[in-house]
Design an enzyme around this catalytic site. Structure first.
Site, PDB file in Angstrom:
ATOM      1  N   ARG A  46       0.849  -1.185   0.000  1.00 44.48           N
ATOM      2  CA  ARG A  46       0.000   0.000   0.000  1.00 44.48           C
ATOM      3  C   ARG A  46       0.884   1.234   0.000  1.00 44.48           C
ATOM      4  O   ARG A  46       2.095   1.134   0.083  1.00 44.48           O
ATOM      5  CB  ARG A  46      -0.920  -0.017   1.236  1.00 44.48           C
ATOM      6  CG  ARG A  46      -0.136  -0.438   2.467  1.00 44.48           C
ATOM      7  CD  ARG A  46      -0.455   0.235   3.733  1.00 44.48           C
ATOM      8  NE  ARG A  46      -0.371   1.663   3.683  1.00 44.48           N
ATOM      9  CZ  ARG A  46       0.748   2.381   3.833  1.00 44.48           C
ATOM     10  NH1 ARG A  46       1.935   1.806   3.973  1.00 44.48           N
ATOM     11  NH2 ARG A  46       0.728   3.710   3.815  1.00 44.48           N
ATOM     12  N   GLY A  47       0.236   2.413  -0.059  1.00 43.88           N
ATOM     13  CA  GLY A  47       1.000   3.649  -0.145  1.00 43.88           C
ATOM     14  C   GLY A  47       1.223   3.961  -1.619  1.00 43.88           C
ATOM     15  O   GLY A  47       1.623   3.080  -2.392  1.00 43.88           O
ATOM     16  N   ALA A  48       0.967   5.212  -2.003  1.00 49.59           N
ATOM     17  CA  ALA A  48       0.915   5.552  -3.428  1.00 49.59           C
ATOM     18  C   ALA A  48       2.177   5.154  -4.221  1.00 49.59           C
ATOM     19  O   ALA A  48       2.069   4.445  -5.230  1.00 49.59           O
ATOM     20  CB  ALA A  48       0.589   7.029  -3.582  1.00 49.59           C
ATOM     21  N   ARG A  89      -7.563  -0.560  -6.743  1.00 50.41           N
ATOM     22  CA  ARG A  89      -7.833   0.586  -5.859  1.00 50.41           C
ATOM     23  C   ARG A  89      -7.834   1.849  -6.728  1.00 50.41           C
ATOM     24  O   ARG A  89      -6.934   2.014  -7.562  1.00 50.41           O
ATOM     25  CB  ARG A  89      -6.756   0.712  -4.761  1.00 50.41           C
ATOM     26  CG  ARG A  89      -6.733  -0.457  -3.789  1.00 50.41           C
ATOM     27  CD  ARG A  89      -5.802  -0.178  -2.612  1.00 50.41           C
ATOM     28  NE  ARG A  89      -6.374   0.795  -1.693  1.00 50.41           N
ATOM     29  CZ  ARG A  89      -5.681   1.360  -0.702  1.00 50.41           C
ATOM     30  NH1 ARG A  89      -4.400   1.077  -0.523  1.00 50.41           N
ATOM     31  NH2 ARG A  89      -6.260   2.219   0.114  1.00 50.41           N
ATOM     32  N   GLN A 196      -2.657   2.482  10.003  1.00 47.76           N
ATOM     33  CA  GLN A 196      -1.328   2.545   9.372  1.00 47.76           C
ATOM     34  C   GLN A 196      -0.352   3.360  10.223  1.00 47.76           C
ATOM     35  O   GLN A 196       0.855   3.115  10.216  1.00 47.76           O
ATOM     36  CB  GLN A 196      -1.414   3.171   7.969  1.00 47.76           C
ATOM     37  CG  GLN A 196      -2.122   2.323   6.939  1.00 47.76           C
ATOM     38  CD  GLN A 196      -3.599   2.626   6.852  1.00 47.76           C
ATOM     39  OE1 GLN A 196      -4.225   2.999   7.844  1.00 47.76           O
ATOM     40  NE2 GLN A 196      -4.176   2.458   5.683  1.00 47.76           N
ATOM     41  N   ASP A 237      -2.013  10.843  -2.147  1.00 48.86           N
ATOM     42  CA  ASP A 237      -2.340   9.784  -3.104  1.00 48.86           C
ATOM     43  C   ASP A 237      -2.589  10.320  -4.502  1.00 48.86           C
ATOM     44  O   ASP A 237      -2.385   9.623  -5.496  1.00 48.86           O
ATOM     45  CB  ASP A 237      -3.556   8.987  -2.629  1.00 48.86           C
ATOM     46  CG  ASP A 237      -3.101   7.913  -1.662  1.00 48.86           C
ATOM     47  OD1 ASP A 237      -2.845   8.250  -0.499  1.00 48.86           O
ATOM     48  OD2 ASP A 237      -2.941   6.758  -2.098  1.00 48.86           O
ATOM     49  N   LYS A 248      -4.924   9.990   3.091  1.00 48.30           N
ATOM     50  CA  LYS A 248      -5.685   9.161   4.022  1.00 48.30           C
ATOM     51  C   LYS A 248      -6.755   9.960   4.749  1.00 48.30           C
ATOM     52  O   LYS A 248      -6.517  11.096   5.162  1.00 48.30           O
ATOM     53  CB  LYS A 248      -4.699   8.548   5.022  1.00 48.30           C
ATOM     54  CG  LYS A 248      -5.273   7.619   6.054  1.00 48.30           C
ATOM     55  CD  LYS A 248      -6.139   6.526   5.487  1.00 48.30           C
ATOM     56  CE  LYS A 248      -5.458   5.670   4.451  1.00 48.30           C
ATOM     57  NZ  LYS A 248      -6.427   4.881   3.646  1.00 48.30           N
TER      58      LYS A 248
END
Ligand code: MRU
Length: 348
Positions: A46-48, A89, A196, A237, A248
């Site tokens: 995860r994470g852009a 996503r 997170q 993001d 987020k």
């Protein structure tokens, strides 16, 4: 850095399974596109920026077993993989950027034999990782100028090593400041619902020997009011042409609080997070996630009736008016954002 979030080794994508942190540091190998899709969906990765690399390498998984030798059939397979990865996503621009990069490099080489195009695609995926490692270090170098010795930074979610290849954006700024000999204190918002901040940022900041204090999300106003926060730095993001920044859920809250308390609020992101096709926040698609993330603690313990009506947007958009600056790999962008973003990235 000593942790690597995503890599390509022995014909497999190797990721840290972030759903296992902070209890266990587990690496998993992914060989099938379906498994990568699932890993993205349930946020093992995860994470852009990490999603940009996952998408780029995932495109290779999608085509590596193609048996034909014709461009037409191959390009159909490529488009199928692109659509499939894009359905995992919706919000992080980097994921789509990774897909588009691979499609473009393939199209530019369509006259080559299919076996050669496959190799080119894999090396593009690897290039995305190399570039991210360099970009994050540049973000760190620009951003650390904002930090003095003994500064206190508040952050949300995880925009660190675990959200990139190996360094981080918002947390990369802190790592760089530490490398320069500054002592930095960090408040990490726990980041409900998937935590997170608690599970990932606190874990990696401890590992990098940074003075980190975990707070519940609703503690931020009190800390700011007590004068305990010098600046807020978050990741992003997707950033629109006017500077509106998706990150987020809860980031917008922090920006409003920071404005009230006259605390600088910075968003950090590489160029690959900017989406200059969209004018403003109206064009940013926000991912909605499943109710169980809210009605339970990490799917283990129910904290609300199972049938509760739930709204669970994974991101919000901070309007550009609340952002003091965008820390990018090309420098810190200040308002007016529309003009300055286009100047720095498009040269006009
Ligand atoms: O849902 P997540 O964990 O993928 O959300 C991640 C974030 O919001 C990060 O802050 C963002 O991707 C930037 S990472 C450098």
């Amino acid at each position: 850095m000593n942790i690597r979030t995503i890599d390509y080794k022995n014909n497999k994508i190797r990721i840290i399974d972030q759903t296992k942190l902070p209890h266990k540091l587990v690496y998993i190998n992914i060989e099938r596109l379906e498994d990568l899709w699932q890993a993205i969906k349930i946020m093992r990765v995860r994470g852009a920026p990490a999603l940009g690399a996952a998408a780029g390498l995932g495109m290779y998984l999608g085509i590596k077993d193609y048996r034909g030798s014709d461009w037409l059939g191959f390009s159909r397979r490529l488009n199928k993989a692109a659509k499939y990865i894009a359905s995992s996503r919706p919000t992080a621009r980097n994921l789509f950027w990774g897909i588009e990069r691979v499609c473009l490099v393939a199209a530019n080489n369509k006259k080559q034999p299919v076996a050669k195009i496959k190799k080119i695609i894999l090396s593009e995926g690897k290039k995305i990782m190399q570039e991210d490692m360099a970009s994050c270090r540049k973000i760190g170098a620009y951003g650390s100028k904002l930090l003095k010795d003994n500064s206190t930074v508040l952050t949300i979610c995880n925009a660190g090593i675990l959200a990139t290849i190996d360094y981080g954006t918002a947390l990369g700024v802190i790592y760089r400041a530490k490398e320069e000999g500054k002592k930095i204190k960090v408040f990490s918002c726990e980041t409900r619902p998937l935590l997170q901040g608690a599970r990932l940022s606190t874990w990696e900041l401890y590992k990098q020997d940074i003075d980190v204090t975990l707070i519940a999300d609703n503690t931020a106003a009190k800390l700011m009011g007590d004068g305990q926060v010098d600046l807020v730095i978050t990741g992003a993001d997707r950033i629109a042409a006017n500077g509106d920044s998706a990150n987020k859920i809860g980031t917008f809250n922090l920006a409003v609080l920071a404005k009230y308390h006259k605390i600088p609020f910075y968003v950090s992101a590489p160029q690959s997070t900017f989406d200059l096709i969209i004018k403003d926040k109206a064009g940013i698609k926000i991912e909605m996630r499943k109710p169980e993330e809210i009605t339970s603690i990490l799917f283990k313990k129910d904290i609300a009736p199972k049938k509760s009506r739930v709204l669970n947007p994974a991101f919000d958009v901070t309007p550009h008016q609340l952002i003091s600056g965008l820390i990018t790999d090309k420098g810190i962008i200040r308002p007016p954002y529309f003009k300055n973003i286009s100047k720095i990235f498009l040269g006009k």
